[in-house]
Design a protein around this motif. Structure first.
Motif, short mmCIF file in Angstrom:
data_model
loop_
_atom_site.label_atom_id
_atom_site.label_comp_id
_atom_site.label_asym_id
_atom_site.label_seq_id
_atom_site.Cartn_x
_atom_site.Cartn_y
_atom_site.Cartn_z
N ASP A 238 0.82 -1.21 0.00
CA ASP A 238 0.00 0.00 0.00
C ASP A 238 0.86 1.26 0.00
OD1 ASP A 238 -2.22 -1.72 0.16
OD2 ASP A 238 -2.03 -1.81 2.34
N LEU A 239 2.00 1.19 0.67
CA LEU A 239 2.91 2.33 0.68
C LEU A 239 3.46 2.59 -0.72
CD1 LEU A 239 4.36 4.50 2.29
CD2 LEU A 239 6.08 2.80 2.95
N PHE A 240 3.84 1.52 -1.43
CA PHE A 240 4.36 1.69 -2.78
C PHE A 240 3.29 2.21 -3.73
CE2 PHE A 240 8.01 -0.87 -1.45
CZ PHE A 240 9.03 -0.20 -2.10
N GLU A 241 2.06 1.80 -3.53
CA GLU A 241 0.97 2.31 -4.37
C GLU A 241 0.79 3.82 -4.16
OE1 GLU A 241 -3.50 1.02 -5.71
OE2 GLU A 241 -3.02 0.88 -3.55
N LEU A 242 0.82 4.25 -2.89
CA LEU A 242 0.72 5.69 -2.60
C LEU A 242 1.87 6.45 -3.22
CD1 LEU A 242 -0.35 5.49 1.17
CD2 LEU A 242 -1.74 6.42 -0.68
N MET A 243 3.07 5.91 -3.10
CA MET A 243 4.24 6.57 -3.68
C MET A 243 4.11 6.66 -5.19
SD MET A 243 7.01 4.58 -1.29
CE MET A 243 8.41 4.92 -2.32
N SER A 244 3.63 5.59 -5.81
CA SER A 244 3.48 5.57 -7.26
C SER A 244 2.47 6.62 -7.73
CB SER A 244 3.03 4.17 -7.72
OG SER A 244 2.83 4.13 -9.11
N GLU A 245 1.36 6.72 -7.02
CA GLU A 245 0.36 7.72 -7.37
C GLU A 245 0.94 9.13 -7.20
OE1 GLU A 245 -3.43 7.19 -5.49
OE2 GLU A 245 -3.33 5.02 -5.70
N GLY A 246 1.71 9.30 -6.14
CA GLY A 246 2.34 10.60 -5.91
C GLY A 246 3.31 10.97 -7.02
N VAL A 247 4.14 10.02 -7.42
CA VAL A 247 5.10 10.27 -8.50
C VAL A 247 4.37 10.65 -9.79
CG1 VAL A 247 6.79 9.16 -10.00
CG2 VAL A 247 6.94 8.85 -7.52
N ALA A 248 3.27 9.95 -10.07
CA ALA A 248 2.50 10.24 -11.27
C ALA A 248 1.94 11.67 -11.27
CB ALA A 248 1.37 9.25 -11.42
N ARG A 249 1.77 12.23 -10.07
CA ARG A 249 1.24 13.59 -9.94
C ARG A 249 2.34 14.62 -9.70
NH1 ARG A 249 -4.29 12.84 -6.32
NH2 ARG A 249 -5.10 11.01 -7.44
N GLY A 250 3.59 14.19 -9.80
CA GLY A 250 4.69 15.12 -9.70
C GLY A 250 5.33 15.23 -8.32
N ALA A 251 4.97 14.35 -7.40
CA ALA A 251 5.56 14.40 -6.06
C ALA A 251 7.02 13.96 -6.10
CB ALA A 251 4.77 13.53 -5.09
N THR A 252 7.83 14.66 -5.33
CA THR A 252 9.26 14.31 -5.24
C THR A 252 9.68 13.96 -3.82
OG1 THR A 252 9.85 16.64 -4.89
CG2 THR A 252 9.84 15.83 -7.17
N GLU A 253 8.75 14.11 -2.85
CA GLU A 253 9.09 13.87 -1.45
C GLU A 253 8.05 12.96 -0.80
OE1 GLU A 253 11.81 15.13 -0.03
OE2 GLU A 253 12.39 16.56 -1.60
N LEU A 254 8.51 11.98 -0.05
CA LEU A 254 7.66 11.16 0.81
C LEU A 254 8.01 11.49 2.25
CD1 LEU A 254 5.77 8.70 1.51
CD2 LEU A 254 7.85 7.30 1.42
N ILE A 255 7.02 11.87 3.03
CA ILE A 255 7.20 12.06 4.48
C ILE A 255 6.28 11.06 5.15
CG2 ILE A 255 7.06 13.63 6.43
CD1 ILE A 255 7.00 15.19 3.05
N THR A 256 6.82 10.13 5.89
CA THR A 256 5.99 9.09 6.49
C THR A 256 6.36 8.84 7.94
OG1 THR A 256 5.29 6.76 6.32
CG2 THR A 256 7.53 7.27 5.61
N GLU A 257 5.34 8.70 8.77
CA GLU A 257 5.55 8.20 10.12
C GLU A 257 5.91 6.72 10.02
OE1 GLU A 257 2.48 9.21 13.04
OE2 GLU A 257 1.65 10.62 11.58
N VAL A 258 6.86 6.29 10.82
CA VAL A 258 7.27 4.89 10.82
C VAL A 258 7.17 4.38 12.25
CG1 VAL A 258 8.98 3.25 9.99
CG2 VAL A 258 8.95 5.56 9.04
N SER A 259 6.11 3.64 12.52
CA SER A 259 5.85 3.16 13.88
C SER A 259 6.78 2.00 14.23
CB SER A 259 4.40 2.70 14.01
OG SER A 259 4.18 1.55 13.21
N SER A 260 6.89 1.72 15.51
CA SER A 260 7.70 0.58 15.94
C SER A 260 7.13 -0.73 15.43
CB SER A 260 7.79 0.55 17.48
OG SER A 260 6.50 0.44 18.06
N HIS A 261 5.79 -0.84 15.39
CA HIS A 261 5.16 -2.02 14.81
C HIS A 261 5.55 -2.16 13.34
CE1 HIS A 261 2.68 -1.25 18.34
NE2 HIS A 261 2.09 -2.42 18.20
N GLY A 262 5.46 -1.02 12.62
CA GLY A 262 5.78 -1.02 11.20
C GLY A 262 7.21 -1.42 10.93
N LEU A 263 8.13 -0.93 11.77
CA LEU A 263 9.53 -1.27 11.60
C LEU A 263 9.76 -2.75 11.89
CD1 LEU A 263 11.13 1.88 13.23
CD2 LEU A 263 11.46 1.14 10.86
N ASP A 264 9.20 -3.24 12.98
CA ASP A 264 9.38 -4.63 13.37
C ASP A 264 8.79 -5.58 12.34
OD1 ASP A 264 10.18 -6.60 15.46
OD2 ASP A 264 8.03 -7.02 15.50
#
Length: 503
Positions: A164-190
């Motif tokens: 899901d993160l890659f899908e969001l990034m892909s949609e952003g790139v298609a719209r001209g986004a150059t920056e991803l700012i994301t919270e990274v939780s301890s659960h997400g990291l683990d």
């Protein structure tokens, strides 16, 4: 993309079969499988996706990627004529497959990851706002909501699965986004939800007691956060931004340097990016900044020391991403408070009402300290309403009770999201600490009624703190989830008391 093109990018321990059709999707949830999709079956914390391979086949899966090939019946797959890729790490394979399918957006967009117990959301919002102010298009992923090049979407998870993160990034790139700012939780990291994302900048806000229901100990909790910096699972960031006040700052800085990262520290009166001095104002704070990039005075609309730290973290991260110091300084006065983070509720009442997400003892202490600073001249009282979530770390319940009792003049202990637990049982674990503190308090399981009690108690110059839920729009009970917004409930109750008709 075809099957052979996909699996060429994924390290495997075995492979069989091929498929001529074009892949239409990558999915890890069998319920989302449609004809042409590849199903990634992987072991999880609460379930094993390999148990749902038959359902994925029934829904039209084109191929199967699995981390548990010995545990499921290949016969079903062979009968369906499907190819299988056997991998060692299911979650990493999901990230690799997703990156390939979505056209490798991580090669175009630069990622800033923000972790820590408290302050992630505010720091992420501020970092994005600073970048937007310079004309950069962004993708924001976090607790409150997602942003895709300006489009606001509801947040599903603080750190979504890699697909899901890659899908969001892909949609952003298609719209001209150059920056991803994301919270990274301890659960997400683990759980390696951010696998495959090369973070250019990584920020840690702090490490205080939370999520021990999942991690077990503070040391394991720290180890999970450290994964963003040490290069063991995720590539080490180019720049590591570290809160100089945190007790583990020195250790984390050493780990980061050993992993090859440039380290930048921030703090109040300490760190490389620091507020040399500051003064709190009715509208926020005025800071004297002293940094390697320059010095200057800035006025912020965000109140309290904790938000000074969040701002410093955002400034340091944005500068690491190439934002000129002068442009950052010009942007600070335009930054807005974050929803549910020290959010005022104003219906014209002669006392202050604040909604805040504080749901740990450290966050609650910071919140109460800020309220005490606000009432220092007026002599107003601090009325604190809070609860503790069910099915979560029970050890913080008495700690939060102690903090509330020691810092407040009146406390109302109530429900947060009790989930499967009895709300009264949760409150019973909080109450002894309140009693020991000597504070005047009330226990009221009904949160709406508790908010009503808090507002009826308030007098001129008092500060009422509605802590725990912040931006949340619902309350999770054992048998159902109901709409519940602290700010809306407070406005309704204020209208009942004759203030502003809930304006």
């Amino acid at each position: 993309m075809h099957w052979k093109e996909l699996i060429a990018e994924i390290p495997a321990v075995g492979a069989s079969g091929d498929a001529a059709q074009i892949i239409t999707a990558i999915e890890y949830d069998s319920r989302r499988i449609k004809p042409g999709a590849v199903f990634v079956a992987m072991k999880g914390g609460s379930t094993d996706g390999n148990r749902y391979i038959d359902k994925a086949i029934g829904n039209g899966a084109l191929g199967i990627i699995t981390d548990s090939s010995p545990t499921f019946d290949h016969l079903l797959v062979y009968r369906a004529g499907l190819p299988v890729l056997e991998v060692e790490h299911g979650r990493r394979a999901l990230a690799q497959a997703s990156a390939a399918f979505f056209g490798h957006p991580e090669r175009t967009i630069a990622a800033t990851g923000i972790t820590g117990t408290n302050g992630k959301t505010t720091t992420a919002f501020l970092t994005e706002a600073l970048m937007n102010g310079a004309g950069r298009k962004t993708v924001l992923v976090g607790t409150i909501e997602y942003h895709v090049a300006g489009e606001v979407r509801p947040s599903i998870h603080t750190t979504p699965a890699s697909r899901d993160l890659f899908e969001l990034m892909s949609e952003g790139v298609a719209r001209g986004a150059t920056e991803l700012i994301t919270e990274v939780s301890s659960h997400g990291l683990d759980q390696e939800r951010a696998a495959g994302v090369p973070f250019d900048v990584a920020v840690v806000t702090n490490l205080t007691r939370d999520h021990l229901d999942y991690h077990g100990t503070m040391e394991k909790y720290f180890v999970a956060k450290r994964l963003l910096f040490d290069g063991s699972v995720y590539p080490a960031p180019r720049v590591a931004v570290i809160n100089a006040h945190d007790p583990r700052a020195y250790e984390l800085a050493n780990v980061s340097r050993k992993a090859g990262s440039e380290v930048r520290t921030y703090g109040i009166g300490k760190g490389e990016w620091r507020a040399a001095s500051y003064s709190l104002t009715p509208g926020g704070a005025v800071l004297e900044l002293d940094t390697p990039a320059g010095s200057g005075q800035v006025a912020s609309r965000l109140a309290g020391e904790v938000n000074i730290l969040n701002l410093l973290a955002a400034l340091t991260a944005a500068h690491a991403r190439g934002m000129p110091f002068e442009q950052l300084i010009e942007s600070v006065p335009k930054l807005k408070p974050v929803p549910g983070r020290f959010q005022p509720v104003d219906a014209g009442q002669p006392f202050t009402v604040i909604v805040d997400y504080a749901h740990t003892d450290d966050a609650l202490r910071n919140l109460i300290d800020l309220a005490r600073q606000m009432t220092a001249q007026s002599g107003g009282r601090i009325i604190t309403l809070f609860g503790c979530g069910g099915d979560r770390d029970r050890t913080k319940r008495p700690k939060m009770g102690k903090v509330a009792g020691q810092g407040s003049d009146f406390v109302i202990a109530t429900s947060d999201n009790p989930r499967s637990e009895d709300p009264r049982a949760i409150l019973a674990e909080i109450e002894p600490a309140l009693k020991d503190s000597g504070v005047r308090y009330v226990v009221e399981p009904d949160r709406a009624e508790a908010i009503c009690l808090a507002l009826k108690e308030a007098r001129t110059h008092d500060v009422v703190l509605l802590a725990g839920k912040g931006h949340e729009k619902e309350q999770i009970l054992a048998d159902r989830t109901i709409p519940f917004d602290d700010a809306e409930v407070a406005l309704s109750e204020l209208a009942e008391l004759g203030y502003g008709e809930g304006r």
